[in-house]
Design a protein around this motif. Structure first.
Motif, PDB file in Angstrom:
ATOM      1  N   LYS A   2       1.463  -9.996 -50.969  1.00  0.00           N
ATOM      2  CA  LYS A   2       0.681 -11.027 -50.930  1.00  0.00           C
ATOM      3  C   LYS A   2       0.090 -11.201 -49.727  1.00  0.00           C
ATOM      4  O   LYS A   2       0.163 -10.268 -49.062  1.00  0.00           O
ATOM      5  N   LEU A   3      -1.984 -11.213 -50.205  1.00  0.00           N
ATOM      6  CA  LEU A   3      -2.625 -10.436 -49.454  1.00  0.00           C
ATOM      7  C   LEU A   3      -2.912 -12.123 -48.209  1.00  0.00           C
ATOM      8  O   LEU A   3      -2.816 -13.633 -49.167  1.00  0.00           O
ATOM      9  N   SER A   4      -2.615 -12.055 -47.375  1.00  0.00           N
ATOM     10  CA  SER A   4      -3.461 -12.753 -46.346  1.00  0.00           C
ATOM     11  C   SER A   4      -5.208 -13.231 -45.926  1.00  0.00           C
ATOM     12  O   SER A   4      -5.292 -11.351 -45.626  1.00  0.00           O
ATOM     13  N   VAL A   5      -5.599 -13.508 -46.746  1.00  0.00           N
ATOM     14  CA  VAL A   5      -7.790 -13.262 -46.334  1.00  0.00           C
ATOM     15  C   VAL A   5      -7.450 -14.325 -44.612  1.00  0.00           C
ATOM     16  O   VAL A   5      -7.767 -15.881 -44.172  1.00  0.00           O
ATOM     17  N   LEU A   6      -7.415 -13.784 -43.685  1.00  0.00           N
ATOM     18  CA  LEU A   6      -8.015 -14.017 -42.202  1.00  0.00           C
ATOM     19  C   LEU A   6      -9.389 -14.467 -41.842  1.00  0.00           C
ATOM     20  O   LEU A   6     -10.152 -13.547 -42.402  1.00  0.00           O
ATOM     21  N   ARG A  77      -6.450 -12.784 -32.554  1.00  0.00           N
ATOM     22  CA  ARG A  77      -5.463 -12.113 -32.512  1.00  0.00           C
ATOM     23  C   ARG A  77      -4.681 -13.800 -32.851  1.00  0.00           C
ATOM     24  O   ARG A  77      -3.095 -13.550 -32.524  1.00  0.00           O
ATOM     25  N   LYS A  78      -4.640 -14.853 -32.800  1.00  0.00           N
ATOM     26  CA  LYS A  78      -4.377 -16.078 -33.178  1.00  0.00           C
ATOM     27  C   LYS A  78      -4.041 -16.184 -34.362  1.00  0.00           C
ATOM     28  O   LYS A  78      -2.398 -16.367 -34.398  1.00  0.00           O
ATOM     29  N   GLY A  79      -4.832 -15.600 -35.576  1.00  0.00           N
ATOM     30  CA  GLY A  79      -4.638 -15.681 -36.214  1.00  0.00           C
ATOM     31  C   GLY A  79      -3.469 -15.070 -37.305  1.00  0.00           C
ATOM     32  O   GLY A  79      -3.024 -14.927 -38.018  1.00  0.00           O
ATOM     33  N   LEU A  80      -3.631 -13.699 -36.153  1.00  0.00           N
ATOM     34  CA  LEU A  80      -2.534 -13.420 -36.575  1.00  0.00           C
ATOM     35  C   LEU A  80      -1.050 -13.109 -36.379  1.00  0.00           C
ATOM     36  O   LEU A  80      -0.051 -12.528 -36.818  1.00  0.00           O
ATOM     37  N   GLU A  81      -1.345 -14.269 -35.415  1.00  0.00           N
ATOM     38  CA  GLU A  81       0.299 -14.659 -35.026  1.00  0.00           C
ATOM     39  C   GLU A  81       0.971 -15.583 -36.640  1.00  0.00           C
ATOM     40  O   GLU A  81       1.877 -15.754 -36.233  1.00  0.00           O
ATOM     41  N   HIS A  82       0.354 -15.913 -37.142  1.00  0.00           N
ATOM     42  CA  HIS A  82       0.579 -17.045 -38.306  1.00  0.00           C
ATOM     43  C   HIS A  82       0.535 -16.324 -40.057  1.00  0.00           C
ATOM     44  O   HIS A  82       0.540 -17.196 -40.496  1.00  0.00           O
ATOM     45  N   VAL A  83       0.209 -15.890 -40.011  1.00  0.00           N
ATOM     46  CA  VAL A  83      -0.840 -14.820 -41.314  1.00  0.00           C
ATOM     47  C   VAL A  83       0.835 -14.723 -41.944  1.00  0.00           C
ATOM     48  O   VAL A  83       1.796 -14.023 -41.430  1.00  0.00           O
ATOM     49  N   GLY A  85       1.495 -13.196 -45.665  1.00  0.00           N
ATOM     50  CA  GLY A  85       1.196 -12.310 -46.247  1.00  0.00           C
ATOM     51  C   GLY A  85       1.955 -10.871 -45.981  1.00  0.00           C
ATOM     52  O   GLY A  85       2.418 -10.565 -44.802  1.00  0.00           O
ATOM     53  N   ASP A  86       1.795 -10.153 -46.684  1.00  0.00           N
ATOM     54  CA  ASP A  86       2.295  -8.574 -46.303  1.00  0.00           C
ATOM     55  C   ASP A  86       1.485  -7.388 -46.185  1.00  0.00           C
ATOM     56  O   ASP A  86       1.423  -6.834 -45.309  1.00  0.00           O
ATOM     57  N   ALA A  87       0.219  -8.195 -46.000  1.00  0.00           N
ATOM     58  CA  ALA A  87      -1.323  -7.524 -45.041  1.00  0.00           C
ATOM     59  C   ALA A  87      -2.118  -8.731 -45.379  1.00  0.00           C
ATOM     60  O   ALA A  87      -2.005  -9.642 -45.966  1.00  0.00           O
ATOM     61  N   VAL A  88      -3.157  -8.490 -43.955  1.00  0.00           N
ATOM     62  CA  VAL A  88      -3.989  -9.397 -44.330  1.00  0.00           C
ATOM     63  C   VAL A  88      -5.591  -8.438 -44.288  1.00  0.00           C
ATOM     64  O   VAL A  88      -5.362  -7.677 -43.579  1.00  0.00           O
ATOM     65  N   ALA A  89      -6.412  -8.673 -44.605  1.00  0.00           N
ATOM     66  CA  ALA A  89      -7.616  -8.663 -44.355  1.00  0.00           C
ATOM     67  C   ALA A  89      -8.700  -9.895 -43.723  1.00  0.00           C
ATOM     68  O   ALA A  89      -8.289 -10.961 -43.743  1.00  0.00           O
ATOM     69  N   ILE A  90      -9.353  -9.247 -42.552  1.00  0.00           N
ATOM     70  CA  ILE A  90     -10.219  -9.848 -41.633  1.00  0.00           C
ATOM     71  C   ILE A  90     -11.228 -10.578 -42.669  1.00  0.00           C
ATOM     72  O   ILE A  90     -11.934  -9.230 -43.195  1.00  0.00           O
TER      73      ILE A  90
END
Length: 236
Positions: A2-6, A77-83, A85-90
């Motif tokens: 699952k990809l998180s898009v931040l 940094r706030k978003g990274l606390e809440h994602v 997914g297994d990976a995150v794209a900024i």
């Protein structure tokens, strides 16, 4: 996977809805499971109203508010606390990043890489509408980073990158307040030995809204992060 898009947002009322819709359409067409997490970074326009509307109609979309102090680094940094997914794209809220490149990031992660970094300045990459003075400073800054850290990657300052969750956890704590986070995060990942792939990406200048990057304000912060990590590298 699952990809998180931040997507950090500050006064992006005019652009963020188009950006989110474009990302959702492309990832859905590619069959990539995703969540879209926007971070409202103290917007004073109608950005939060747009985010509320997106949340109401898109099941994979949610947003959080970033309390003061504000700034790009704080918002990410706030978003990274809440994602989740297994990976995150900024991804930038202004639509400058191509959703097609997000698909290519996800495919590279599926090959086993820990990180995927885009470069606008290798064959296949493209830059449209970049002001010449910012472009000149960009190339000088990235050349300095290459020389100091001894790698070939030539677009470290580009925010548009993708990381596995394990990389985010392994590079914590992040300390950047502003856009210098675009340098802190990938350099920490490289120095800690995480694997990464570099692919060409496309970038176009925003069509709505105003850029939040202040070159004069950010120059010293970039230098602070770069030299701090360089000396840590040299002291090993």
């Amino acid at each position: 996977m699952k990809l998180s898009v931040l997507i950090p947002c500050r006064n992006e009322e005019a652009a963020v809805e188009k950006t989110v819709d474009a990302v959702v359409r492309r990832l859905d067409a590619a069959g990539i499971a995703c969540e879209i997490l926007a971070v409202n970074d103290g917007s004073s326009d109608g950005t939060e109203g747009v985010l509320q509307s997106l949340r109401a109609r898109l099941p994979m979309f949610r947003y959080v508010n970033n309390p003061p102090p504000h700034g790009f680094g704080f918002a990410v940094r706030k978003g990274l606390e809440h994602v989740q997914g297994d990976a995150v794209a900024i991804v930038m809220a202004d639509g400058s990043d191509d959703p097609e490149d997000l698909v290519r990031y996800a495919r590279k992660l599926e090959e086993g890489y820990d990180c995927v970094f885009g470069s606008r300045f290798i064959p296949g990459g493209a830059v449209t509408g970049y002001p010449w003075h910012k472009l000149a400073l960009n190339r000088m800054g990235n050349h300095l980073i290459q020389r100091l850290f001894g790698f070939a990657y030539n677009d470290t300052t580009n925010a548009f990158k993708c990381y596995r969750r394990t990389v985010i956890e392994g590079t914590s704590p992040l300390t950047s307040r502003g856009f210098e986070l675009t340098v802190e995060l990938p350099l920490k990942a490289i120095l800690k030995g995480y694997s990464y792939a570099v692919i060409p990406v496309s970038w176009v200048s925003r069509k709505e809204g105003i850029s939040k990057l202040n070159i004069h304000e950010m120059g010293s912060r970039y230098c602070e992060v770069i030299w701090s990590l360089f000396f840590k590298k040299s002291s090993r």
